[in-house]
Design a protein around this motif. Structure first.
Motif, PDB file in Angstrom:
ATOM      1  N   TYR A  82       0.839  -1.203   0.000  1.00 17.99           N
ATOM      2  CA  TYR A  82       0.000   0.000   0.000  1.00 17.99           C
ATOM      3  C   TYR A  82       0.876   1.256   0.000  1.00 17.99           C
ATOM      4  O   TYR A  82       0.683   2.165  -0.800  1.00 17.99           O
ATOM      5  CB  TYR A  82      -0.903  -0.041   1.225  1.00 17.99           C
ATOM      6  CG  TYR A  82      -1.825   1.133   1.365  1.00 17.99           C
ATOM      7  CD1 TYR A  82      -2.994   1.198   0.643  1.00 17.99           C
ATOM      8  CD2 TYR A  82      -1.529   2.173   2.236  1.00 17.99           C
ATOM      9  CE1 TYR A  82      -3.854   2.261   0.773  1.00 17.99           C
ATOM     10  CE2 TYR A  82      -2.377   3.242   2.372  1.00 17.99           C
ATOM     11  CZ  TYR A  82      -3.538   3.284   1.645  1.00 17.99           C
ATOM     12  OH  TYR A  82      -4.372   4.341   1.766  1.00 17.99           O
TER      13      TYR A  82
ATOM     14  N   TRP B 228       1.423   4.008  -3.184  1.00 16.74           N
ATOM     15  CA  TRP B 228       1.139   5.436  -3.084  1.00 16.74           C
ATOM     16  C   TRP B 228       2.395   6.281  -3.250  1.00 16.74           C
ATOM     17  O   TRP B 228       2.344   7.387  -3.793  1.00 16.74           O
ATOM     18  CB  TRP B 228       0.445   5.756  -1.760  1.00 16.74           C
ATOM     19  CG  TRP B 228      -1.027   5.554  -1.862  1.00 16.74           C
ATOM     20  CD1 TRP B 228      -1.755   4.594  -1.259  1.00 16.74           C
ATOM     21  CD2 TRP B 228      -1.943   6.317  -2.657  1.00 16.74           C
ATOM     22  NE1 TRP B 228      -3.075   4.712  -1.616  1.00 16.74           N
ATOM     23  CE2 TRP B 228      -3.215   5.761  -2.472  1.00 16.74           C
ATOM     24  CE3 TRP B 228      -1.811   7.408  -3.494  1.00 16.74           C
ATOM     25  CZ2 TRP B 228      -4.345   6.263  -3.093  1.00 16.74           C
ATOM     26  CZ3 TRP B 228      -2.937   7.912  -4.114  1.00 16.74           C
ATOM     27  CH2 TRP B 228      -4.183   7.342  -3.911  1.00 16.74           C
ATOM     28  N   THR B 229       3.540   5.769  -2.788  1.00 21.47           N
ATOM     29  CA  THR B 229       4.796   6.493  -2.996  1.00 21.47           C
ATOM     30  C   THR B 229       5.121   6.567  -4.480  1.00 21.47           C
ATOM     31  O   THR B 229       5.500   7.636  -4.986  1.00 21.47           O
ATOM     32  CB  THR B 229       5.934   5.798  -2.226  1.00 21.47           C
ATOM     33  OG1 THR B 229       5.608   5.761  -0.836  1.00 21.47           O
ATOM     34  CG2 THR B 229       7.241   6.534  -2.409  1.00 21.47           C
TER      35      THR B 229
ATOM     36  N   LEU C  53       3.021   6.319  -6.996  1.00 25.48           N
ATOM     37  CA  LEU C  53       2.040   7.166  -7.667  1.00 25.48           C
ATOM     38  C   LEU C  53       2.322   8.649  -7.413  1.00 25.48           C
ATOM     39  O   LEU C  53       2.262   9.469  -8.334  1.00 25.48           O
ATOM     40  CB  LEU C  53       0.634   6.803  -7.195  1.00 25.48           C
ATOM     41  CG  LEU C  53      -0.513   7.537  -7.878  1.00 25.48           C
ATOM     42  CD1 LEU C  53      -0.582   7.159  -9.351  1.00 25.48           C
ATOM     43  CD2 LEU C  53      -1.820   7.231  -7.196  1.00 25.48           C
ATOM     44  N   SER C  54       2.662   8.987  -6.178  1.00 26.67           N
ATOM     45  CA  SER C  54       2.971  10.382  -5.858  1.00 26.67           C
ATOM     46  C   SER C  54       4.210  10.861  -6.585  1.00 26.67           C
ATOM     47  O   SER C  54       4.246  11.982  -7.116  1.00 26.67           O
ATOM     48  CB  SER C  54       3.164  10.540  -4.354  1.00 26.67           C
ATOM     49  OG  SER C  54       1.997  10.211  -3.666  1.00 26.67           O
TER      50      SER C  54
ATOM     51  N   LEU D 129      -4.765  14.383  -5.981  1.00 34.14           N
ATOM     52  CA  LEU D 129      -3.952  13.271  -5.500  1.00 34.14           C
ATOM     53  C   LEU D 129      -4.019  13.170  -3.979  1.00 34.14           C
ATOM     54  O   LEU D 129      -4.120  12.065  -3.430  1.00 34.14           O
ATOM     55  CB  LEU D 129      -2.502  13.441  -5.962  1.00 34.14           C
ATOM     56  CG  LEU D 129      -1.569  12.287  -5.671  1.00 34.14           C
ATOM     57  CD1 LEU D 129      -2.009  11.059  -6.447  1.00 34.14           C
ATOM     58  CD2 LEU D 129      -0.154  12.647  -6.021  1.00 34.14           C
TER      59      LEU D 129
ATOM     60  N   PHE E 169      -5.540  10.018  -1.790  1.00 35.33           N
ATOM     61  CA  PHE E 169      -4.743   9.359  -0.761  1.00 35.33           C
ATOM     62  C   PHE E 169      -5.483   9.308   0.570  1.00 35.33           C
ATOM     63  O   PHE E 169      -5.581   8.259   1.205  1.00 35.33           O
ATOM     64  CB  PHE E 169      -3.404  10.077  -0.597  1.00 35.33           C
ATOM     65  CG  PHE E 169      -2.586   9.558   0.541  1.00 35.33           C
ATOM     66  CD1 PHE E 169      -1.975   8.325   0.459  1.00 35.33           C
ATOM     67  CD2 PHE E 169      -2.431  10.303   1.690  1.00 35.33           C
ATOM     68  CE1 PHE E 169      -1.231   7.835   1.515  1.00 35.33           C
ATOM     69  CE2 PHE E 169      -1.690   9.827   2.745  1.00 35.33           C
ATOM     70  CZ  PHE E 169      -1.086   8.583   2.658  1.00 35.33           C
TER      71      PHE E 169
ATOM     72  N   SER F 163      -8.508   6.983   0.597  1.00 35.28           N
ATOM     73  CA  SER F 163      -8.132   5.569   0.648  1.00 35.28           C
ATOM     74  C   SER F 163      -7.654   5.186   2.045  1.00 35.28           C
ATOM     75  O   SER F 163      -7.819   4.037   2.457  1.00 35.28           O
ATOM     76  CB  SER F 163      -7.060   5.256  -0.386  1.00 35.28           C
ATOM     77  OG  SER F 163      -5.831   5.842  -0.019  1.00 35.28           O
TER      78      SER F 163
END
Length: 74
Positions: free
Chosen positions: A3, A7-8, A10-11, A45, A49, A52
Motif C-alpha cells: 500500500y 502510493w509512494t 504514484l505520488s 492526488l 490518498f 483511501s
C-alpha cells in the motif's frame, strides 16, 4: 507494505509528470497555465490518498462476514 509503496510510486510519478510539464512550459510565456494545472492535480492526488486511508482504516476494524467461532443459539 505494498500500500505504501504503491502510493509512494504514484505520488512520485505524478510529481515527475508535473515537473516535466513545468519544464516544457518554462521556455514559453505561458507558465501560469502550468502552475494553474499543478495545484488541482496535487489536491486531487491528496484527496485520493486520504480517502483511501479512511477505507483502509474502516476495513481493518470491521468484523469478517464469516465468524471464526460458531456461537450456539438457544
Amino acid at each position: 507494505m505494498v500500500y505504501g509503496l504503491l502510493w509512494t510510486a504514484l505520488s512520485l510519478g505524478v510529481g515527475l509528470l508535473m515537473m516535466l510539464v513545468l519544464l516544457m512550459t518554462t521556455s514559453s510565456s505561458d507558465i501560469g497555465l502550468a502552475t494553474m494545472a499543478m495545484f488541482p492535480l496535487s489536491v486531487l492526488l491528496a484527496a485520493m490518498f486520504f480517502s483511501s486511508l479512511w477505507f483502509t482504516f474502516l476495513g481493518s476494524f470491521q468484523p469478517d462476514d464469516d465468524a471464526l467461532i460458531d456461537t450456539p443459539t438457544t
